[in-house]
Write a protein that holds these residues in place. Structure first.
Motif, PDB file in Angstrom:
ATOM      1  N   LEU A   1       0.816  -1.223   0.000  1.00  0.00           N
ATOM      2  CA  LEU A   1       0.000   0.000   0.000  1.00  0.00           C
ATOM      3  C   LEU A   1       0.847   1.269   0.000  1.00  0.00           C
ATOM      4  O   LEU A   1       0.348   2.348  -0.348  1.00  0.00           O
ATOM      5  N   ARG A   2       2.102   1.157   0.375  1.00  0.00           N
ATOM      6  CA  ARG A   2       2.980   2.334   0.484  1.00  0.00           C
ATOM      7  C   ARG A   2       3.021   3.193  -0.773  1.00  0.00           C
ATOM      8  O   ARG A   2       2.951   4.422  -0.676  1.00  0.00           O
ATOM      9  N   PRO A   3       3.151   2.606  -1.969  1.00  0.00           N
ATOM     10  CA  PRO A   3       3.218   3.465  -3.166  1.00  0.00           C
ATOM     11  C   PRO A   3       1.990   4.366  -3.327  1.00  0.00           C
ATOM     12  O   PRO A   3       2.102   5.494  -3.810  1.00  0.00           O
TER      13      PRO A   3
ATOM     14  N   GLN B   1       2.126   8.572  -3.178  1.00  0.00           N
ATOM     15  CA  GLN B   1       1.682   9.440  -4.272  1.00  0.00           C
ATOM     16  C   GLN B   1       1.242  10.815  -3.779  1.00  0.00           C
ATOM     17  O   GLN B   1       1.352  11.802  -4.502  1.00  0.00           O
ATOM     18  N   ASP B   2       0.729  10.868  -2.570  1.00  0.00           N
ATOM     19  CA  ASP B   2       0.253  12.137  -2.001  1.00  0.00           C
ATOM     20  C   ASP B   2       1.276  12.758  -1.059  1.00  0.00           C
ATOM     21  O   ASP B   2       0.944  13.649  -0.284  1.00  0.00           O
TER      22      ASP B   2
ATOM     23  N   GLY C   1       5.519  12.021   6.677  1.00  0.00           N
ATOM     24  CA  GLY C   1       5.362  12.920   5.541  1.00  0.00           C
ATOM     25  C   GLY C   1       4.063  13.704   5.610  1.00  0.00           C
ATOM     26  O   GLY C   1       3.639  14.131   6.681  1.00  0.00           O
ATOM     27  N   ALA C   2       3.427  13.842   4.465  1.00  0.00           N
ATOM     28  CA  ALA C   2       2.207  14.643   4.369  1.00  0.00           C
ATOM     29  C   ALA C   2       1.042  14.050   5.161  1.00  0.00           C
ATOM     30  O   ALA C   2       0.069  14.747   5.446  1.00  0.00           O
ATOM     31  N   CYS C   3       1.129  12.783   5.551  1.00  0.00           N
ATOM     32  CA  CYS C   3       0.057  12.163   6.343  1.00  0.00           C
ATOM     33  C   CYS C   3      -0.039  12.767   7.737  1.00  0.00           C
ATOM     34  O   CYS C   3      -1.116  12.823   8.317  1.00  0.00           O
ATOM     35  N   VAL C   4       1.087  13.211   8.267  1.00  0.00           N
ATOM     36  CA  VAL C   4       1.100  13.792   9.605  1.00  0.00           C
ATOM     37  C   VAL C   4       0.353  15.121   9.558  1.00  0.00           C
ATOM     38  O   VAL C   4       0.709  16.019   8.802  1.00  0.00           O
TER      39      VAL C   4
ATOM     40  N   ILE D   1      -6.402  11.631   7.217  1.00  0.00           N
ATOM     41  CA  ILE D   1      -5.671  10.422   7.601  1.00  0.00           C
ATOM     42  C   ILE D   1      -6.580   9.389   8.262  1.00  0.00           C
ATOM     43  O   ILE D   1      -6.440   8.190   8.010  1.00  0.00           O
ATOM     44  N   ASP D   2      -7.532   9.826   9.092  1.00  0.00           N
ATOM     45  CA  ASP D   2      -8.434   8.860   9.721  1.00  0.00           C
ATOM     46  C   ASP D   2      -9.224   8.089   8.673  1.00  0.00           C
ATOM     47  O   ASP D   2      -9.376   6.874   8.758  1.00  0.00           O
TER      48      ASP D   2
END
Length: 75
Positions: free
Chosen positions: A14-16, A20-21, A41-44, A49-50
């Motif tokens: 799932l990482r790729p 991508q974002d 990264g941008a998820c933080v 994210i939830d």
């Protein structure tokens, strides 16, 4: 295949999509049928994210591993 190696493979696959974002996800461990992941990264701080974890990652993990109860993010 062990529960740990199977969960790690799923998260690695799932990482790729997360990358991508501009984000990243890393497998940490499986404990008591819960998969723990770390985000970066941008998820933080991302307000989605939830949704990404519960509606995306968790659903895929549960589909592949029916004994898993949840995917949780740890810091």
């Amino acid at each position: 295949m062990t529960q740990t190696s199977q969960a790690k493979d799923i998260i690695d696959n799932l990482r790729p999509y997360i990358n991508q974002d501009g984000g990243d996800i890393e497998f940490v461990e499986v404990k008591d049928n819960v998969v723990y992941v770390r985000i970066a990264g941008a998820c933080v701080g991302c307000e989605l994210i939830d949704s990404t974890i519960k509606d995306g990652v968790e659903q895929i993990v549960k589909q592949e591993m029916p004994d898993i109860k949840a995917v949780e993010v740890i810091m």
